[in-house]
Design an enzyme around this catalytic site. Structure first.
Site, PDB file in Angstrom:
ATOM      1  N   ARG A   1       0.806  -1.237   0.000  1.00 17.13           N
ATOM      2  CA  ARG A   1       0.000   0.000   0.000  1.00 17.13           C
ATOM      3  C   ARG A   1       0.834   1.280   0.000  1.00 17.13           C
ATOM      4  NH1 ARG A   1      -2.971  -3.366   3.262  1.00 17.13           N
ATOM      5  NH2 ARG A   1      -4.745  -4.190   2.109  1.00 17.13           N
TER       6      ARG A   1
ATOM      7  N   LYS B   1       4.376  11.839 -10.757  1.00 17.30           N
ATOM      8  CA  LYS B   1       3.609  11.007 -11.691  1.00 17.30           C
ATOM      9  C   LYS B   1       4.395   9.720 -11.915  1.00 17.30           C
ATOM     10  CE  LYS B   1       0.996  14.298 -14.518  1.00 17.30           C
ATOM     11  NZ  LYS B   1       0.802  14.857 -15.881  1.00 17.30           N
TER      12      LYS B   1
ATOM     13  N   GLU C   1      13.093  19.928 -23.077  1.00 17.65           N
ATOM     14  CA  GLU C   1      12.192  20.229 -21.950  1.00 17.65           C
ATOM     15  C   GLU C   1      12.663  21.480 -21.201  1.00 17.65           C
ATOM     16  OE1 GLU C   1       9.378  18.545 -21.499  1.00 17.65           O
ATOM     17  OE2 GLU C   1       9.694  16.550 -22.363  1.00 17.65           O
TER      18      GLU C   1
ATOM     19  N   LYS D   1       9.288  23.427 -12.124  1.00 23.29           N
ATOM     20  CA  LYS D   1       8.380  22.274 -12.014  1.00 23.29           C
ATOM     21  C   LYS D   1       7.864  22.137 -10.579  1.00 23.29           C
ATOM     22  CE  LYS D   1       7.045  17.798 -13.416  1.00 23.29           C
ATOM     23  NZ  LYS D   1       7.265  16.589 -14.178  1.00 23.29           N
TER      24      LYS D   1
ATOM     25  N   GLU E   1      -2.903  18.130 -11.673  1.00 20.98           N
ATOM     26  CA  GLU E   1      -3.223  18.685 -12.988  1.00 20.98           C
ATOM     27  C   GLU E   1      -4.699  19.040 -13.149  1.00 20.98           C
ATOM     28  OE1 GLU E   1      -0.782  17.012 -16.083  1.00 20.98           O
ATOM     29  OE2 GLU E   1      -2.142  17.738 -17.632  1.00 20.98           O
TER      30      GLU E   1
ATOM     31  N   ARG F   1      -0.960  22.886 -13.992  1.00 21.35           N
ATOM     32  CA  ARG F   1       0.083  21.926 -14.358  1.00 21.35           C
ATOM     33  C   ARG F   1       0.097  21.645 -15.858  1.00 21.35           C
ATOM     34  NH1 ARG F   1       2.165  16.573 -10.887  1.00 21.35           N
ATOM     35  NH2 ARG F   1       3.699  15.920 -12.415  1.00 21.35           N
TER      36      ARG F   1
ATOM     37  N   ASN G   1       2.656  21.053 -20.598  1.00 26.53           N
ATOM     38  CA  ASN G   1       2.429  20.312 -21.843  1.00 26.53           C
ATOM     39  C   ASN G   1       2.673  21.145 -23.093  1.00 26.53           C
ATOM     40  OD1 ASN G   1       1.757  18.044 -20.395  1.00 26.53           O
ATOM     41  ND2 ASN G   1      -0.418  18.581 -20.297  1.00 26.53           N
TER      42      ASN G   1
ATOM     43  N   HIS H   1       3.612  19.546 -26.355  1.00 28.40           N
ATOM     44  CA  HIS H   1       3.293  18.115 -26.217  1.00 28.40           C
ATOM     45  C   HIS H   1       2.041  17.678 -26.967  1.00 28.40           C
ATOM     46  CE1 HIS H   1       6.409  18.343 -23.211  1.00 28.40           C
ATOM     47  NE2 HIS H   1       6.326  17.058 -22.951  1.00 28.40           N
TER      48      HIS H   1
ATOM     49  N   HIS I   1       3.082  14.689 -29.043  1.00 28.91           N
ATOM     50  CA  HIS I   1       2.538  13.333 -28.856  1.00 28.91           C
ATOM     51  C   HIS I   1       2.001  12.778 -30.161  1.00 28.91           C
ATOM     52  CE1 HIS I   1       1.940  13.684 -24.244  1.00 28.91           C
ATOM     53  NE2 HIS I   1       3.051  13.042 -24.548  1.00 28.91           N
TER      54      HIS I   1
ATOM     55  N   HIS J   1      11.348  11.381 -27.364  1.00 24.75           N
ATOM     56  CA  HIS J   1      10.264  12.231 -26.873  1.00 24.75           C
ATOM     57  C   HIS J   1      10.621  13.730 -26.981  1.00 24.75           C
ATOM     58  CE1 HIS J   1       7.076  13.765 -24.345  1.00 24.75           C
ATOM     59  NE2 HIS J   1       7.984  14.297 -23.545  1.00 24.75           N
TER      60      HIS J   1
HETATM   61  N1  LIG Z   1       6.710  10.795 -14.634  1.00 23.84           N
HETATM   62  C1  LIG Z   1       6.772  11.873 -15.368  1.00 23.84           C
HETATM   63  O1  LIG Z   1       6.349  12.958 -14.985  1.00 23.84           O
HETATM   64  C2  LIG Z   1       7.426  11.775 -16.727  1.00 23.84           C
HETATM   65  C3  LIG Z   1       7.701  12.940 -17.453  1.00 23.84           C
HETATM   66  C4  LIG Z   1       8.353  12.817 -18.669  1.00 23.84           C
HETATM   67  C5  LIG Z   1       8.709  11.563 -19.148  1.00 23.84           C
HETATM   68  N2  LIG Z   1       8.414  10.448 -18.422  1.00 23.84           N
HETATM   69  C6  LIG Z   1       8.807   9.107 -18.891  1.00 23.84           C
HETATM   70  O2  LIG Z   1      10.218   9.062 -18.954  1.00 23.84           O
HETATM   71  C7  LIG Z   1      10.609   8.070 -19.889  1.00 23.84           C
HETATM   72  C8  LIG Z   1      11.757   8.594 -20.723  1.00 23.84           C
HETATM   73  O3  LIG Z   1      12.842   8.871 -19.882  1.00 23.84           O
HETATM   74  P1  LIG Z   1      14.322   9.079 -20.452  1.00 23.84           P
HETATM   75  O4  LIG Z   1      14.277  10.017 -21.581  1.00 23.84           O
HETATM   76  O5  LIG Z   1      15.188   9.374 -19.288  1.00 23.84           O
HETATM   77  O6  LIG Z   1      14.642   7.667 -21.109  1.00 23.84           O
HETATM   78  P2  LIG Z   1      15.334   6.337 -20.546  1.00 23.84           P
HETATM   79  O7  LIG Z   1      15.046   6.147 -19.125  1.00 23.84           O
HETATM   80  O8  LIG Z   1      14.944   5.249 -21.484  1.00 23.84           O
HETATM   81  O9  LIG Z   1      16.895   6.650 -20.732  1.00 23.84           O
HETATM   82  C9  LIG Z   1      17.405   6.852 -22.024  1.00 23.84           C
HETATM   83  C10 LIG Z   1      18.613   5.968 -22.290  1.00 23.84           C
HETATM   84  O10 LIG Z   1      19.761   6.503 -21.608  1.00 23.84           O
HETATM   85  C11 LIG Z   1      20.379   5.478 -20.834  1.00 23.84           C
HETATM   86  N3  LIG Z   1      21.007   6.169 -19.705  1.00 23.84           N
HETATM   87  C12 LIG Z   1      20.397   6.694 -18.624  1.00 23.84           C
HETATM   88  N4  LIG Z   1      21.268   7.388 -17.884  1.00 23.84           N
HETATM   89  C13 LIG Z   1      22.471   7.284 -18.483  1.00 23.84           C
HETATM   90  C14 LIG Z   1      23.763   7.785 -18.202  1.00 23.84           C
HETATM   91  N5  LIG Z   1      23.977   8.613 -17.175  1.00 23.84           N
HETATM   92  N6  LIG Z   1      24.779   7.461 -19.029  1.00 23.84           N
HETATM   93  C15 LIG Z   1      24.553   6.671 -20.107  1.00 23.84           C
HETATM   94  N7  LIG Z   1      23.345   6.191 -20.451  1.00 23.84           N
HETATM   95  C16 LIG Z   1      22.325   6.485 -19.644  1.00 23.84           C
HETATM   96  C17 LIG Z   1      19.269   4.546 -20.491  1.00 23.84           C
HETATM   97  O11 LIG Z   1      19.762   3.277 -20.135  1.00 23.84           O
HETATM   98  C18 LIG Z   1      18.467   4.545 -21.793  1.00 23.84           C
HETATM   99  O12 LIG Z   1      19.061   3.680 -22.723  1.00 23.84           O
HETATM  100  C19 LIG Z   1       9.366   7.710 -20.683  1.00 23.84           C
HETATM  101  O13 LIG Z   1       8.913   6.437 -20.276  1.00 23.84           O
HETATM  102  C20 LIG Z   1       8.357   8.775 -20.286  1.00 23.84           C
HETATM  103  O14 LIG Z   1       7.030   8.310 -20.320  1.00 23.84           O
HETATM  104  C21 LIG Z   1       7.787  10.547 -17.223  1.00 23.84           C
HETATM  105 ZN   LIG Z   2       7.817  15.829 -22.103  1.00 24.64          ZN
END
Ligand SMILES: NC(=O)c1ccc[n+]([C@@H]2O[C@H](COP(=O)([O-])OP(=O)(O)OC[C@H]3O[C@@H](n4cnc5c(N)ncnc54)[C@H](O)[C@@H]3O)[C@@H](O)[C@H]2O)c1
Ligand SMILES: [Zn+2]
Length: 360
Positions: A121, A143, A185, A227, A237, A241, A245, A248, A252, A265
């Protein structure tokens, strides 16, 4: 070290940002009154780079440790891998006062947060984001979530971390394409509410590209402050918030029509930011010189801005209409009025959207 407080009443927490601070994580855990064992969730790429330092620091602080390694990739951010996390936590008897540590990018952060929010939980978790995108965006705000085969991020919770621990040094190993996608971003934060951040990105391009510690720390700090401020005013949101976007709505749709494989992204968001500011200009909300400045900044960081020539505006529009149906709501656009100021608009006509797509 820089510290930012995310004010959310009893769920408030700190974001610590510094250079070479991974070894300090263990000592910080002590103040949380956790049970003897914590769990690190990571992937092979990140764990092979930083796992020893983080594990060493946690062990030195007196904690036992289990490690759950998830394969690297967005496709593993799903319920099956959440199940694997639960299995390991239960097998090693982690209890309600244990914590998880998300060591990685947004994928690891999202799935760890989700597992933490549901295990017994809800237990604590700590974000140790290692991509720029995760450091300025996904690790802050609570999130969490995983993908479903019928839609991205369709299963999730709001669950705030207990601490966000940002070591800018980790960006030195990040592939440049990933770094720049995260930078999109940061440009977004400048456009939506901080003209000075936008100016800084314009003036310090070379420092940013050379991964200058101070410049990186500055933009990460400002992004997190923005943020944190938005999230403390509107955690779930209900309104404000949504300004996060910007870029986005179109972004998207571009990710969807290109099957999530062609653009990262942040790259799709960069295209979206330019098309959406053009839309704002078409609707007479913003001057042309501001549009040009936004495009020039996106271009100067080697991010895409124009609509890819082979994409059809019709398909992008259709994809946005589907999104709109899925959320049973109105299509919303975050439209800049000048750099540093945006407004949320509903009821933008298809004709104006098509024009912004076709003329970019
Ligand atoms: N929760 C939220 O508010 C929120 C907001 C935006 C995006 N997201 C989510 O985030 C995800 C994307 O995150 P991301 O862009 O970090 O991608 P990711 O986590 O896939 O990382 C990108 C790549 O970089 C590699 N990597 C990470 N750190 C590294 C480092 N220091 N050195 C070398 N390689 C490294 C990872 O292994 C991966 O291959 C998506 O799933 C998206 O939906 C969530
Ligand atoms: Zn984004």
């Amino acid at each position: 070290m820089e510290k930012i407080r995310v004010e959310l009443g009893e769920r408030s927490y700190d974001i610590s940002i510094g250079s070479n601070i991974l070894d300090g994580i263990g000592d910080n855990l002590r103040s949380f009154g956790l049970s003897p064992t914590v769990g690190i969730i990571s992937n092979p790429t990140v764990f092979s780079l930083y796992g020893d330092r983080v594990s060493g620091s946690i062990k030195k602080a007196g904690f036992g440790l289990i490690t759950v390694i998830i394969p690297d990739g967005e496709e593993y951010k799903d319920l099956l891998w959440v199940q694997h996390i639960y299995d390991d936590l239960l097998r090693h008897r982690l209890d309600r006062s244990s914590a998880l540590i998300a060591l990685g990018g947004g994928v690891i952060g999202d799935i760890t947060g989700f597992a933490a929010s549901t295990y017994m939980r809800g237990i604590s978790y700590i974000q140790v984001p290692t991509t720029l995108l995760a450091q300025v965006d996904s690790s802050v705000g609570g999130k969490t979530g995983v993908n479903h085969k019928l839609g991205k991020n369709m299963i999730g919770t709001f669950w705030q971390p207990g601490l966000v621990w940002v070591d800018v040094e980790t960006l030195k190993t990040l592939p440049q394409r990933e770094l720049l996608a995260g930078l999109a971003e940061v440009i977004k934060y400048g456009v939506i509410c901080d003209q000075e951040l936008f100016d800084f990105l314009e003036a310090n391009r070379d420092k940013m590209m050379n991964l200058d510690d101070d410049a990186l720390t500055h933009i990460i700090k400002r992004s997190c402050e923005i943020k944190a401020d938005v999230v403390s005013k509107d955690e779930r949101e209900a309104g404000l918030r949504a300004i996060l976007n910007y870029g986005h709505t179109i972004g998207h749709a571009i990710e969807t029509v290109t099957g999530y494989t062609r653009f990262l992204h942040g790259e799709a968001v960069a295209i979206g930011m330019y098309i959406e500011v053009r839309l704002s200009h078409i609707l007479n909300f913003i001057d042309k010189d501001q549009v040009s400045r936004i495009k020039a900044l996106i271009d100067s960081y080697g991010l895409p801005s124009g609509m890819p020539a082979d994409l059809d505006a019709k398909n992008i529009l259709a994809s946005m209409q589907l999104d709109k149906k899925a959320i049973a709501g109105e299509l919303k656009f975050v439209l800049p009025e000048k750099i540093g100021k945006v407004r949320i608009h509903k009821g933008v006509t298809d004709r104006a959207i098509r024009e912004s797509l076709e003329s970019s």
